[in-house]
Design a protein around this motif. Structure first.
Motif, PDB file in Angstrom:
ATOM      1  N   PRO A 116      11.586  67.646  53.825  1.00  0.00           N
ATOM      2  CA  PRO A 116      10.888  68.658  53.030  1.00  0.00           C
ATOM      3  C   PRO A 116      11.243  68.620  51.548  1.00  0.00           C
ATOM      4  CG  PRO A 116      12.374  69.685  54.644  1.00  0.00           C
ATOM      5  CD  PRO A 116      12.367  68.237  54.924  1.00  0.00           C
ATOM      6  N   VAL A 117      12.475  68.205  51.218  1.00  0.00           N
ATOM      7  CA  VAL A 117      12.867  68.148  49.813  1.00  0.00           C
ATOM      8  C   VAL A 117      12.107  67.053  49.077  1.00  0.00           C
ATOM      9  CG1 VAL A 117      14.768  67.678  48.223  1.00  0.00           C
ATOM     10  CG2 VAL A 117      15.162  69.124  50.213  1.00  0.00           C
ATOM     11  N   VAL A 118      12.100  65.825  49.618  1.00  0.00           N
ATOM     12  CA  VAL A 118      11.403  64.735  48.925  1.00  0.00           C
ATOM     13  C   VAL A 118       9.896  64.989  48.891  1.00  0.00           C
ATOM     14  CG1 VAL A 118      13.181  63.031  49.467  1.00  0.00           C
ATOM     15  CG2 VAL A 118      11.239  63.291  51.009  1.00  0.00           C
ATOM     16  N   GLN A 119       9.378  65.668  49.911  1.00  0.00           N
ATOM     17  CA  GLN A 119       7.945  66.000  49.900  1.00  0.00           C
ATOM     18  C   GLN A 119       7.641  66.986  48.783  1.00  0.00           C
ATOM     19  OE1 GLN A 119       6.368  67.050  53.713  1.00  0.00           O
ATOM     20  NE2 GLN A 119       4.309  67.408  52.947  1.00  0.00           N
ATOM     21  N   SER A 120       8.545  67.939  48.545  1.00  0.00           N
ATOM     22  CA  SER A 120       8.326  68.893  47.458  1.00  0.00           C
ATOM     23  C   SER A 120       8.506  68.232  46.095  1.00  0.00           C
ATOM     24  CB  SER A 120       9.288  70.079  47.596  1.00  0.00           C
ATOM     25  OG  SER A 120      10.632  69.679  47.387  1.00  0.00           O
ATOM     26  N   PHE A 121       9.358  67.196  46.020  1.00  0.00           N
ATOM     27  CA  PHE A 121       9.559  66.465  44.767  1.00  0.00           C
ATOM     28  C   PHE A 121       8.366  65.576  44.426  1.00  0.00           C
ATOM     29  CE2 PHE A 121      14.529  66.378  44.876  1.00  0.00           C
ATOM     30  CZ  PHE A 121      14.554  67.675  44.370  1.00  0.00           C
ATOM     31  N   TRP A 122       7.902  64.773  45.421  1.00  0.00           N
ATOM     32  CA  TRP A 122       6.943  63.702  45.127  1.00  0.00           C
ATOM     33  C   TRP A 122       5.716  63.665  46.038  1.00  0.00           C
ATOM     34  CZ3 TRP A 122      12.309  61.896  45.510  1.00  0.00           C
ATOM     35  CH2 TRP A 122      12.924  61.797  44.263  1.00  0.00           C
ATOM     36  N   GLY A 123       5.543  64.622  46.917  1.00  0.00           N
ATOM     37  CA  GLY A 123       4.370  64.632  47.776  1.00  0.00           C
ATOM     38  C   GLY A 123       4.628  63.993  49.135  1.00  0.00           C
ATOM     39  N   ALA A 124       3.599  64.018  50.001  1.00  0.00           N
ATOM     40  CA  ALA A 124       3.744  63.572  51.389  1.00  0.00           C
ATOM     41  C   ALA A 124       4.115  62.103  51.508  1.00  0.00           C
ATOM     42  CB  ALA A 124       2.445  63.844  52.151  1.00  0.00           C
ATOM     43  N   GLY A 125       3.673  61.274  50.571  1.00  0.00           N
ATOM     44  CA  GLY A 125       3.964  59.836  50.640  1.00  0.00           C
ATOM     45  C   GLY A 125       5.444  59.518  50.550  1.00  0.00           C
ATOM     46  N   ALA A 126       6.228  60.412  49.955  1.00  0.00           N
ATOM     47  CA  ALA A 126       7.661  60.172  49.798  1.00  0.00           C
ATOM     48  C   ALA A 126       8.394  60.228  51.133  1.00  0.00           C
ATOM     49  CB  ALA A 126       8.264  61.192  48.833  1.00  0.00           C
ATOM     50  N   VAL A 127       7.763  60.806  52.142  1.00  0.00           N
ATOM     51  CA  VAL A 127       8.395  60.896  53.457  1.00  0.00           C
ATOM     52  C   VAL A 127       8.540  59.504  54.085  1.00  0.00           C
ATOM     53  CG1 VAL A 127       8.142  61.817  55.807  1.00  0.00           C
ATOM     54  CG2 VAL A 127       7.613  63.254  53.836  1.00  0.00           C
ATOM     55  N   VAL A 128       7.672  58.572  53.704  1.00  0.00           N
ATOM     56  CA  VAL A 128       7.684  57.232  54.312  1.00  0.00           C
ATOM     57  C   VAL A 128       9.018  56.518  54.073  1.00  0.00           C
ATOM     58  CG1 VAL A 128       6.608  54.964  54.353  1.00  0.00           C
ATOM     59  CG2 VAL A 128       5.182  57.013  54.224  1.00  0.00           C
ATOM     60  N   PRO A 129       9.457  56.296  52.816  1.00  0.00           N
ATOM     61  CA  PRO A 129      10.767  55.650  52.636  1.00  0.00           C
ATOM     62  C   PRO A 129      11.917  56.491  53.185  1.00  0.00           C
ATOM     63  CG  PRO A 129       9.867  56.378  50.525  1.00  0.00           C
ATOM     64  CD  PRO A 129       8.774  56.507  51.528  1.00  0.00           C
TER      65      PRO A 129
ATOM     66  N   VAL B 106      13.672  57.998  46.286  1.00  0.00           N
ATOM     67  CA  VAL B 106      13.748  58.669  47.588  1.00  0.00           C
ATOM     68  C   VAL B 106      15.042  58.292  48.304  1.00  0.00           C
ATOM     69  CG1 VAL B 106      12.684  58.903  49.859  1.00  0.00           C
ATOM     70  CG2 VAL B 106      11.245  58.830  47.818  1.00  0.00           C
ATOM     71  N   ALA B 107      15.432  57.008  48.215  1.00  0.00           N
ATOM     72  CA  ALA B 107      16.678  56.559  48.838  1.00  0.00           C
ATOM     73  C   ALA B 107      17.885  57.247  48.206  1.00  0.00           C
ATOM     74  CB  ALA B 107      16.808  55.043  48.724  1.00  0.00           C
ATOM     75  N   VAL B 108      17.817  57.499  46.912  1.00  0.00           N
ATOM     76  CA  VAL B 108      18.898  58.215  46.229  1.00  0.00           C
ATOM     77  C   VAL B 108      19.037  59.618  46.785  1.00  0.00           C
ATOM     78  CG1 VAL B 108      19.580  59.269  44.030  1.00  0.00           C
ATOM     79  CG2 VAL B 108      18.797  56.898  44.079  1.00  0.00           C
ATOM     80  N   ILE B 109      17.908  60.320  46.904  1.00  0.00           N
ATOM     81  CA  ILE B 109      17.939  61.685  47.428  1.00  0.00           C
ATOM     82  C   ILE B 109      18.442  61.696  48.871  1.00  0.00           C
ATOM     83  CG2 ILE B 109      16.536  63.703  47.993  1.00  0.00           C
ATOM     84  CD1 ILE B 109      16.969  63.230  45.003  1.00  0.00           C
ATOM     85  N   ALA B 110      18.019  60.709  49.668  1.00  0.00           N
ATOM     86  CA  ALA B 110      18.476  60.619  51.067  1.00  0.00           C
ATOM     87  C   ALA B 110      19.981  60.401  51.137  1.00  0.00           C
ATOM     88  CB  ALA B 110      17.741  59.487  51.779  1.00  0.00           C
ATOM     89  N   SER B 111      20.536  59.635  50.195  1.00  0.00           N
ATOM     90  CA  SER B 111      21.975  59.361  50.182  1.00  0.00           C
ATOM     91  C   SER B 111      22.801  60.602  49.859  1.00  0.00           C
ATOM     92  CB  SER B 111      22.296  58.269  49.145  1.00  0.00           C
ATOM     93  OG  SER B 111      21.617  57.069  49.445  1.00  0.00           O
ATOM     94  N   LEU B 112      22.162  61.609  49.287  1.00  0.00           N
ATOM     95  CA  LEU B 112      22.856  62.843  48.911  1.00  0.00           C
ATOM     96  C   LEU B 112      22.682  63.953  49.941  1.00  0.00           C
ATOM     97  CD1 LEU B 112      21.799  62.907  45.134  1.00  0.00           C
ATOM     98  CD2 LEU B 112      23.989  62.137  46.071  1.00  0.00           C
ATOM     99  N   ALA B 113      22.012  63.647  51.052  1.00  0.00           N
ATOM    100  CA  ALA B 113      21.699  64.662  52.062  1.00  0.00           C
ATOM    101  C   ALA B 113      22.968  65.204  52.723  1.00  0.00           C
ATOM    102  CB  ALA B 113      20.764  64.074  53.118  1.00  0.00           C
ATOM    103  N   PRO B 114      22.900  66.422  53.262  1.00  0.00           N
ATOM    104  CA  PRO B 114      24.075  67.040  53.907  1.00  0.00           C
ATOM    105  C   PRO B 114      24.363  66.464  55.291  1.00  0.00           C
ATOM    106  CG  PRO B 114      22.190  68.497  54.068  1.00  0.00           C
ATOM    107  CD  PRO B 114      21.762  67.336  53.204  1.00  0.00           C
TER     108      PRO B 114
END
Length: 333
Positions: free
Chosen positions: A108-121, A282-290
């Protein structure tokens, strides 16, 4: 504004679950009902919906490999660095110090940042991550610390030793039986995980270029929409505040392990991955996930008490929210 409000909303759901339990609207063990539904129905449905509604490029499996090492390396490092601590503390740190909460928090975070397509990576990152969090971390922890599957450490009379007592088989038949038991344990852990099995199926369909029918996506859409609510509410229901100085130290130790690794992995994702800036972001944001939702499940099974893991997840989610907002601003993608 939505880029901030979405993760804040997830934290408020955690708070609601916690308050509902504290005021008696939920029972002490009611979280296990949501736990069963989340891992066996809701999260697999969200995975299928992601693959059914977004094209997944096979080349992005390099992100999956990167994510696997991001989830694997900390577990080994924690095991080596804590070799003088007792088995209970080591198990808690190994189960909660590695892995990422992607499907329930990062998506949900990356989708709010960059839209639905960001969910793919993000989903491709979660494939590698899922190998560890859905089974690998638990199996590795059990094998390295000689923890018997199916019993809590209290039931196995864990003491102050770094590992549980273990006697290595000596004769040929005993070694063969031990190898077979290990293979069965690993197979059961991996293939008994519905989210992991779902990812395997989705990867296979992607490789052979089979498109998921639209009606399946329609059936799974409500599950995808419920994923964040179910998982965060479950965390709120099972978590509790630290009850002692020891608990506080354990939570801080988890943060102390996760934070440097997260920053290093985020930098590696941005500077080393051979993809466009939007995918690397997107990979950067994923690396920071809880902490992963699975960590609460396995902490419950190994320690018999997931409350401290739930609090650790909530705390790392707050830290992750701050780091993600800073990273989003710095990358400017």
């Amino acid at each position: 504004m939505s880029a901030i409000l979405t993760p804040v909303g997830l934290l408020l759901i955690i708070l609601a679950g916690y308050l509902f339990r504290r005021f008696g609207l939920f029972g002490q063990k009611d979280y296990r009902v949501l736990q069963t539904a989340e891992f066996n129905i809701v999260l697999p449905g969200a995975i299928v919906y992601s693959f059914a509604t977004n094209p997944h490029d096979i080349s992005l499996l390099w992100i999956s490999l990167f994510a696997f090492f991001c989830s694997f390396i900390p577990v080994v490092c924690i095991f080596i660095a804590t070799r003088k601590r007792n088995v209970t503390d080591r198990a808690f740190l190994m189960l909660n110090g590695a892995g990422f909460n992607l499907g329930c928090f990062c998506f949900p975070v990356v989708q709010s940042f960059w839209g639905a397509g960001a969910v793919v990576p993000a989903a491709m990152f979660d494939i590698g991550n899922c190998i560890m969090v859905a089974a690998g971390t638990n199996v590795l922890t059990q094998q390295l610390l000689h923890i018997q599957p199916g019993k809590t450490l209290a039931e196995q009379h864990a003491g102050s030793a770094p590992t549980l007592p273990y006697e290595k088989p000596k004769d040929r038949d005993a070694k063969r039986l031990a190898r077979h038991a290990l293979v069965r344990t690993i197979a059961k852990s991996f293939f008994g995980s519905v989210p992991f099995d779902t990812y395997l199926l989705m990867i296979a369909l992607t490789i052979v270029n089979v498109k998921i029918p639209g009606w399946i996506a329609t059936l799974c859409e409500p599950l995808s929409g419920a994923n964040a609510l179910m998982s965060m509410l479950m965390v709120g229901m099972l978590m509790d505040l630290p009850q002692s100085k020891h608990d506080v130290r354990e939570v801080l130790a988890v943060v102390a392990w996760r934070l440097p690794f997260s920053i290093v992995f985020a930098l590696a994702a941005w500077f080393l991955l051979p993809f466009s800036a939007s995918i690397r972001a997107v990979a950067v944001i994923a690396s920071l996930a809880p902490i992963a939702i699975f960590s609460t499940l396995f902490t419950d099974k190994v320690l018999g008490n997931a409350k401290l893991a739930g609090f650790s997840l909530a705390l790392t989610a707050i830290i992750a929210l701050v780091l993600m907002a800073i990273a989003h601003a710095l990358m400017g993608v």
